[in-house]
Design a protein around this motif. Structure first.
Motif, short mmCIF file in Angstrom:
data_model
loop_
_atom_site.label_atom_id
_atom_site.label_comp_id
_atom_site.label_asym_id
_atom_site.label_seq_id
_atom_site.Cartn_x
_atom_site.Cartn_y
_atom_site.Cartn_z
N UNK A 33 0.84 -1.21 0.00
CA UNK A 33 0.00 0.00 0.00
C UNK A 33 0.87 1.25 0.00
N UNK A 34 1.96 1.23 0.80
CA UNK A 34 2.88 2.37 0.83
C UNK A 34 3.52 2.57 -0.54
N UNK A 35 3.94 1.48 -1.15
CA UNK A 35 4.57 1.57 -2.48
C UNK A 35 3.57 2.11 -3.50
N UNK A 36 2.32 1.65 -3.43
CA UNK A 36 1.30 2.17 -4.35
C UNK A 36 1.07 3.65 -4.12
N UNK A 37 1.03 4.05 -2.87
CA UNK A 37 0.83 5.46 -2.54
C UNK A 37 1.97 6.32 -3.11
N UNK A 38 3.19 5.85 -2.93
CA UNK A 38 4.35 6.58 -3.46
C UNK A 38 4.30 6.62 -4.98
N UNK A 39 3.94 5.50 -5.59
CA UNK A 39 3.86 5.45 -7.06
C UNK A 39 2.80 6.41 -7.57
N UNK A 40 1.64 6.46 -6.90
CA UNK A 40 0.58 7.38 -7.31
C UNK A 40 1.03 8.84 -7.17
N UNK A 41 1.70 9.11 -6.05
CA UNK A 41 2.20 10.46 -5.83
C UNK A 41 3.21 10.86 -6.92
N UNK A 42 4.11 9.94 -7.23
CA UNK A 42 5.11 10.21 -8.27
C UNK A 42 4.45 10.41 -9.63
N UNK A 43 3.41 9.59 -9.91
CA UNK A 43 2.70 9.73 -11.18
C UNK A 43 2.02 11.10 -11.24
N UNK A 44 1.42 11.53 -10.12
CA UNK A 44 0.81 12.86 -10.07
C UNK A 44 1.82 13.97 -10.29
N UNK A 45 2.98 13.83 -9.66
CA UNK A 45 4.04 14.83 -9.84
C UNK A 45 4.53 14.84 -11.28
N UNK A 46 4.63 13.67 -11.87
CA UNK A 46 5.08 13.60 -13.27
C UNK A 46 4.06 14.27 -14.20
N UNK A 47 2.77 14.03 -13.92
CA UNK A 47 1.73 14.68 -14.74
C UNK A 47 1.80 16.19 -14.58
N UNK A 48 2.02 16.65 -13.34
CA UNK A 48 2.15 18.09 -13.10
C UNK A 48 3.33 18.67 -13.86
N UNK A 49 4.45 17.97 -13.81
CA UNK A 49 5.65 18.44 -14.52
C UNK A 49 5.41 18.44 -16.03
N UNK A 50 4.72 17.41 -16.51
CA UNK A 50 4.40 17.31 -17.93
C UNK A 50 3.52 18.48 -18.35
N UNK A 51 2.56 18.82 -17.52
CA UNK A 51 1.66 19.94 -17.79
C UNK A 51 2.44 21.26 -17.84
N UNK A 52 3.34 21.44 -16.86
CA UNK A 52 4.15 22.65 -16.85
C UNK A 52 5.03 22.75 -18.09
#
Length: 110
Positions: A33-52
């Motif tokens: 669950x922790x690994x999934x949470x970290x992966x989701x957070x990283x995916x969100x950050x990557x999407x944010x960076x991609x948007x920027x």
């Protein structure tokens, strides 16, 4: 009795093993669950960076278009300025010729 005690000891031992395995399973689930949470957070950050990056790319493209337009206008202004200077030189030559002819006409009249 011995057999019953051995069965109880074996059952107790298996129960302890099962408890240990259940604890390990819970820890593994929590880790997952922790690994999934970290992966989701990283995916969100990557999407944010991609948007920027997409916004920055669009801004740079817009600025490049504006600079290209400004350069074209500058080139047209420079060309127009050259044409105006050439026309001014021609006018000066014509003015000098007219003044010379007027001077000759005036001299002939007197």
């Amino acid at each position: 009795r011995e057999v019953a005690k051995e069965k109880d000891a074996l059952s107790s031992s298996r129960l302890e093993e099962m408890k240990v395995l259940m604890q390990e399973l819970r820890k593994a689930k929590e880790g997952h669950a922790d690994a999934l949470s970290v992966a989701r957070k990283m995916r969100g950050e990557a999407r944010g960076a991609e948007s920027l990056l997409a916004k920055k790319d669009a801004l740079l493209a817009s600025q490049a278009d504006q600079m290209e337009g400004a350069l074209r206008r500058n080139m047209l202004l420079s060309e127009t300025n050259d044409q105006l200077q050439a026309a001014a030189r021609r006018n000066e030559v014509v003015t000098q010729l007219l003044l010379r002819e007027l001077g000759q006409a005036d001299a002939l009249a007197h």
